[in-house]
Scaffold this motif. Sequence first.
Motif, mmCIF file in Angstrom:
data_model
loop_
_atom_site.group_PDB
_atom_site.id
_atom_site.type_symbol
_atom_site.label_atom_id
_atom_site.label_comp_id
_atom_site.label_asym_id
_atom_site.label_seq_id
_atom_site.Cartn_x
_atom_site.Cartn_y
_atom_site.Cartn_z
ATOM 1 N N THR A 152 36.257 33.760 37.666
ATOM 2 C CA THR A 152 37.650 33.441 37.962
ATOM 3 C C THR A 152 38.175 32.531 36.853
ATOM 4 O OG1 THR A 152 37.159 31.405 39.140
ATOM 5 C CG2 THR A 152 37.081 33.441 40.426
ATOM 6 N N PRO A 153 39.500 32.443 36.697
ATOM 7 C CA PRO A 153 40.057 31.530 35.700
ATOM 8 C C PRO A 153 39.504 30.114 35.865
ATOM 9 C CG PRO A 153 41.775 32.972 36.476
ATOM 10 C CD PRO A 153 40.551 33.281 37.319
ATOM 11 N N MET A 154 39.395 29.654 37.102
ATOM 12 C CA MET A 154 38.879 28.301 37.332
ATOM 13 C C MET A 154 37.452 28.174 36.787
ATOM 14 S SD MET A 154 39.650 25.364 38.274
ATOM 15 C CE MET A 154 40.785 24.837 39.518
ATOM 16 N N GLN A 155 36.611 29.175 37.065
ATOM 17 C CA GLN A 155 35.234 29.122 36.552
ATOM 18 C C GLN A 155 35.210 29.132 35.025
ATOM 19 O OE1 GLN A 155 33.869 32.589 38.678
ATOM 20 N NE2 GLN A 155 32.687 31.369 40.150
ATOM 21 N N THR A 163 41.231 41.210 37.310
ATOM 22 C CA THR A 163 42.476 41.548 38.004
ATOM 23 C C THR A 163 43.707 40.975 37.287
ATOM 24 O OG1 THR A 163 42.521 39.560 39.390
ATOM 25 C CG2 THR A 163 41.240 41.430 40.215
ATOM 26 N N LEU A 164 43.493 40.217 36.215
ATOM 27 C CA LEU A 164 44.625 39.608 35.507
ATOM 28 C C LEU A 164 45.279 40.609 34.552
ATOM 29 C CD1 LEU A 164 43.154 36.122 34.441
ATOM 30 C CD2 LEU A 164 44.243 36.760 36.595
ATOM 31 N N SER A 165 46.582 40.470 34.389
ATOM 32 C CA SER A 165 47.286 41.283 33.393
ATOM 33 C C SER A 165 46.980 40.747 31.994
ATOM 34 C CB SER A 165 48.796 41.206 33.633
ATOM 35 O OG SER A 165 49.250 39.897 33.304
ATOM 36 N N GLY A 166 47.377 41.496 30.977
ATOM 37 C CA GLY A 166 47.151 41.066 29.603
ATOM 38 C C GLY A 166 47.769 39.698 29.316
ATOM 39 N N GLY A 167 48.996 39.513 29.799
ATOM 40 C CA GLY A 167 49.684 38.242 29.576
ATOM 41 C C GLY A 167 48.999 37.083 30.278
ATOM 42 N N MET A 168 48.444 37.354 31.450
ATOM 43 C CA MET A 168 47.726 36.296 32.183
ATOM 44 C C MET A 168 46.426 35.936 31.464
ATOM 45 S SD MET A 168 48.115 37.701 36.043
ATOM 46 C CE MET A 168 49.716 37.825 36.839
#
Length: 320
Positions: A94-97, A136-141
């Motif tokens: 995940t982004p947090m990890q 699951t994130l988009s390219g921009g994310m």
Amino acid sequence: MTVALAISGLQKTYANGFRALKGIDLEVRQGDFFALLGPNGAGKSTVIRILCSLTAKTAGSVRIFGADIDRNFPLAKSFIGVAPQEFNASLFETPMQVVLNQAGYYGIRRPVAAARAEEDFARLGLWDKRNEQCRTLSGGMKRRLMIARALVHRPRILILDEPTAGLDVELRRLMWRFMTDINRRGTTLILTTHYLEEAESLCRSIAIIHRGELVVNTATRELLGRVDLETLVLELAAPLDQLPPSRFRLRRVDATTLEVDVRRETLLNAVFAELEQSAIRVIGMRNKTSRLESLFMGLVQGNEDSTRAAAAALSAAAGD
Ligand SMILES: Nc1ncnc2c1ncn2[C@@H]1O[C@H](COP(=O)(O)OP(=O)(O)O)[C@@H](O)[C@H]1O
Ligand SMILES: [Mg+2]
């Protein structure tokens, strides 16, 4: 003046023999908002990858706040955060990890890292996604996650490789605001871009790189100030058969369109007064291209002649 980044004689020859950097000299001041501008393939990412040791340089030296990346890499690295052009974290974390793992490399305590991550996710519009898997994130994310990761150790220099390439207008604006804000708070910001208007409107200093060489390196204001010849396109109220006599460099494009070259000191009133005298009425006006733009277009299109001419004109004007 404190020098944040000093690059000297930087060369890179890839394993296949390709010379991507042919000797780059560059200095970025502390607090600067700096653009490394150049068309695709110019060598921008190669420079960035060398700075964070993703690629070994062939020759030259790099110092970050005085710390040489060969002699004192850990210190040099602690000063910079780099968001690469390509996403290079695990898609199953995940982004947090991702951000917490990065913080671990810098020995940052977990609660501190988590608080910073939360702050940056909120500012970057990633808050809702912080506990979702990266796939699951988009390219921009993904791009914004790279930035949050680069910031977790609160580096003095933030380096962003093409942060806005391919983003829609809204996201690009968010990115611009974010970068401006980070820079205002005192972080030296370096970004690479192939968008001229982005470098021009956002950055205080611009270096233009082309085929592994720096062709321009100066303050944006100076660059724009020296590039004093502009072409205006005038739209006429009524068709015109013949050009009136003029002391300006007036050209007829078609029956209802004129072009005129003006310099910085040219009084536009005088141009209009002259047209008025010839009973020519102007109903619209726009800028065609500046010399800076033709320089850059020359680079992008690989048009050697116009590139050389424009580069020569620019460096002559800049007196170097
Ligand atoms: N690993 C590599 N091996 C060989 N050539 C490479 C490698 N990586 C990049 N290049 C070449 O080096 C040049 C500069 O690439 P890069 O630094 O990515 O340019 P930019 O970021 O300005 O688009 C390009 O011509 C590219 O094809
Ligand atoms: Mg690149």
